[in-house]
Design a protein around this motif. Structure first.
Motif, PDB file in Angstrom:
ATOM      1  N   LEU A 279       0.832  -1.200   0.000  1.00 55.78           N
ATOM      2  CA  LEU A 279       0.000   0.000   0.000  1.00 55.78           C
ATOM      3  C   LEU A 279       0.868   1.251   0.000  1.00 55.78           C
ATOM      4  O   LEU A 279       1.906   1.308   0.651  1.00 55.78           O
ATOM      5  CB  LEU A 279      -0.908   0.015   1.228  1.00 55.78           C
ATOM      6  CG  LEU A 279      -1.958  -1.099   1.336  1.00 55.78           C
ATOM      7  CD1 LEU A 279      -2.715  -0.971   2.655  1.00 55.78           C
ATOM      8  CD2 LEU A 279      -2.928  -1.069   0.161  1.00 55.78           C
ATOM      9  N   ASN A 280       0.427   2.254  -0.747  1.00 57.86           N
ATOM     10  CA  ASN A 280       1.120   3.544  -0.720  1.00 57.86           C
ATOM     11  C   ASN A 280       0.622   4.359   0.469  1.00 57.86           C
ATOM     12  O   ASN A 280      -0.175   3.873   1.288  1.00 57.86           O
ATOM     13  CB  ASN A 280       0.940   4.276  -2.049  1.00 57.86           C
ATOM     14  CG  ASN A 280      -0.521   4.583  -2.373  1.00 57.86           C
ATOM     15  OD1 ASN A 280      -1.370   4.666  -1.477  1.00 57.86           O
ATOM     16  ND2 ASN A 280      -0.828   4.743  -3.656  1.00 57.86           N
ATOM     17  N   ASP A 281       1.073   5.588   0.590  1.00 58.11           N
ATOM     18  CA  ASP A 281       0.705   6.411   1.746  1.00 58.11           C
ATOM     19  C   ASP A 281      -0.802   6.640   1.823  1.00 58.11           C
ATOM     20  O   ASP A 281      -1.378   6.708   2.916  1.00 58.11           O
ATOM     21  CB  ASP A 281       1.436   7.754   1.695  1.00 58.11           C
ATOM     22  CG  ASP A 281       2.923   7.624   2.014  1.00 58.11           C
ATOM     23  OD1 ASP A 281       3.316   6.571   2.546  1.00 58.11           O
ATOM     24  OD2 ASP A 281       3.677   8.569   1.719  1.00 58.11           O
TER      25      ASP A 281
ATOM     26  N   TYR B 235      -9.846  -2.749   2.418  1.00 56.66           N
ATOM     27  CA  TYR B 235      -8.821  -2.774   1.378  1.00 56.66           C
ATOM     28  C   TYR B 235      -8.283  -4.188   1.157  1.00 56.66           C
ATOM     29  O   TYR B 235      -7.705  -4.467   0.104  1.00 56.66           O
ATOM     30  CB  TYR B 235      -7.660  -1.840   1.725  1.00 56.66           C
ATOM     31  CG  TYR B 235      -7.990  -0.364   1.655  1.00 56.66           C
ATOM     32  CD1 TYR B 235      -9.179   0.102   1.114  1.00 56.66           C
ATOM     33  CD2 TYR B 235      -7.087   0.579   2.150  1.00 56.66           C
ATOM     34  CE1 TYR B 235      -9.470   1.455   1.072  1.00 56.66           C
ATOM     35  CE2 TYR B 235      -7.360   1.939   2.101  1.00 56.66           C
ATOM     36  CZ  TYR B 235      -8.554   2.373   1.572  1.00 56.66           C
ATOM     37  OH  TYR B 235      -8.815   3.725   1.531  1.00 56.66           O
ATOM     38  N   VAL B 236      -8.452  -5.066   2.137  1.00 56.38           N
ATOM     39  CA  VAL B 236      -8.084  -6.478   1.954  1.00 56.38           C
ATOM     40  C   VAL B 236      -9.087  -7.128   1.010  1.00 56.38           C
ATOM     41  O   VAL B 236      -8.724  -7.738  -0.005  1.00 56.38           O
ATOM     42  CB  VAL B 236      -8.052  -7.217   3.299  1.00 56.38           C
ATOM     43  CG1 VAL B 236      -7.754  -8.698   3.094  1.00 56.38           C
ATOM     44  CG2 VAL B 236      -7.021  -6.582   4.224  1.00 56.38           C
TER      45      VAL B 236
ATOM     46  N   PRO C 188      -5.280   6.011  -6.244  1.00 60.20           N
ATOM     47  CA  PRO C 188      -4.704   4.672  -6.067  1.00 60.20           C
ATOM     48  C   PRO C 188      -4.255   4.456  -4.624  1.00 60.20           C
ATOM     49  O   PRO C 188      -3.749   5.365  -3.968  1.00 60.20           O
ATOM     50  CB  PRO C 188      -3.498   4.678  -7.016  1.00 60.20           C
ATOM     51  CG  PRO C 188      -3.795   5.733  -8.024  1.00 60.20           C
ATOM     52  CD  PRO C 188      -4.578   6.791  -7.295  1.00 60.20           C
ATOM     53  N   ILE C 189      -4.446   3.221  -4.134  1.00 58.85           N
ATOM     54  CA  ILE C 189      -4.019   2.898  -2.774  1.00 58.85           C
ATOM     55  C   ILE C 189      -2.801   1.966  -2.762  1.00 58.85           C
ATOM     56  O   ILE C 189      -2.243   1.714  -1.688  1.00 58.85           O
ATOM     57  CB  ILE C 189      -5.169   2.272  -1.954  1.00 58.85           C
ATOM     58  CG1 ILE C 189      -5.691   0.992  -2.607  1.00 58.85           C
ATOM     59  CG2 ILE C 189      -6.289   3.287  -1.758  1.00 58.85           C
ATOM     60  CD1 ILE C 189      -6.725   0.247  -1.763  1.00 58.85           C
TER      61      ILE C 189
ATOM     62  N   GLY D  36       2.049  -1.123  -9.876  1.00 60.45           N
ATOM     63  CA  GLY D  36       2.411  -2.489 -10.191  1.00 60.45           C
ATOM     64  C   GLY D  36       2.173  -3.491  -9.080  1.00 60.45           C
ATOM     65  O   GLY D  36       2.411  -4.693  -9.253  1.00 60.45           O
ATOM     66  N   GLU D  37       1.669  -3.025  -7.910  1.00 55.06           N
ATOM     67  CA  GLU D  37       1.458  -3.909  -6.766  1.00 55.06           C
ATOM     68  C   GLU D  37      -0.016  -4.282  -6.559  1.00 55.06           C
ATOM     69  O   GLU D  37      -0.372  -4.944  -5.587  1.00 55.06           O
ATOM     70  CB  GLU D  37       1.984  -3.243  -5.490  1.00 55.06           C
ATOM     71  CG  GLU D  37       3.473  -3.018  -5.471  1.00 55.06           C
ATOM     72  CD  GLU D  37       4.250  -4.308  -5.243  1.00 55.06           C
ATOM     73  OE1 GLU D  37       3.627  -5.345  -4.951  1.00 55.06           O
ATOM     74  OE2 GLU D  37       5.491  -4.278  -5.363  1.00 55.06           O
TER      75      GLU D  37
END
Length: 265
Positions: free
Chosen positions: A32-34, A67-68, A99-100, A104-105
């Protein structure tokens, strides 16, 4: 971390809490990003808000974060609101459309299915079992699905959201008496605004379990978070004074549903 907790009561009302959980497995959290790590789209403190309001009520609570996997989305990935902005079964954006995940993740099909089996499915297995148990005991089960959301989310809806957002999928998920009992109380709640089947008509949970002809009634309540949070941003703190004022009305709603149950058999 267990996917779900079940608190069994002896009454006809079951409280569903799919979005108050904040657990994210480390293998997902590191991707996850910030924006994602903020977990801003949590239904903050909703379990606390409803705890103790109706002594006989059961509660089924998802411990994992949406988010899971989103426990209130169709497991087949079908949109609840075709043509409108919304988030998916396994979200890759937040409620502002950002985006969360790190680029690419994002999870792909196989991982999404694995998450569904590990988290979404156990929650609904537990919820279905509790509804079956309650209906067997009382002849009827009333699912009250507990939600909250920020008061202003331009990506999802225009302008401020009303305080009480009742959803019955246009009257199809519960007996008319249940809808009327809730709406009469939200409309009468001084200092609060309300709407029936507005932007939120009831998520997959309400639509899936609401089968009035079989003795299963479901209704969703989406609360604007300004009604019980000190701030609708970090740290998303619970406001005791606001919450206690709101809990008076929520208790009245739940008590009315409990009293209605014998008349629905």
């Amino acid at each position: 971390m267990q996917p779900v907790e079940v608190f069994k009561g002896d009454g006809p009302v079951v409280l569903g809490v799919p979005h108050a959980g904040t657990f994210v497995p480390e293998a997902i959290r590191t991707r996850l990003n910030d924006t994602g790590l903020k977990l801003a789209d949590t239904d903050w403190h909703v379990d606390r808000l409803y705890t103790g309001l109706l002594p006989g009520a059961s509660m089924v609570k998802a411990n994992f974060h949406r988010y899971v996997i989103d426990a209130n989305r169709d497991p087949e990935g079908v949109s609840l609101y075709p043509g409108q902005n919304t988030t998916t079964l396994c979200p890759v954006t937040d409620f502002d459309g950002r985006p969360i995940y790190h680029t690419g993740e994002e999870p792909e099909t196989d991982e999404i299915e694995a998450r569904r089996l590990a988290w979404h499915a156990p929650y609904h297995t537990a919820l279905a079992a509790e509804l079956d148990r309650v209906r067997a005991r009382h002849g009827v089960a009333i699912l009250y699905d507990c939600h909250s959301i920020r008061s202003v989310v331009p990506y999802l809806f225009e302008g401020p959201l009303p305080d009480f957002n009742t959803g019955t999928n246009n009257g199809t998920t519960c007996a008319p008496e249940i809808e009327a009992a809730v709406v009469s109380r939200t409309n009468a709640a001084e200092g609060y605004s309300s709407v029936l089947n507005g932007r939120f008509k009831g998520g997959w949970t309400t639509r899936h379990y609401g089968r009035p002809s079989e003795g299963f009634h479901a209704i969703q309540m989406e609360l604007a978070q300004k009604t019980h949070l000190a701030t609708e941003d970090t740290p998303f703190a619970y406001d005791e004074a606001k919450a206690e004022r709101l809990r008076v009305h929520l208790q009245d709603i739940l008590s009315a549903l409990e009293a209605l149950a014998p008349k629905l058999i």
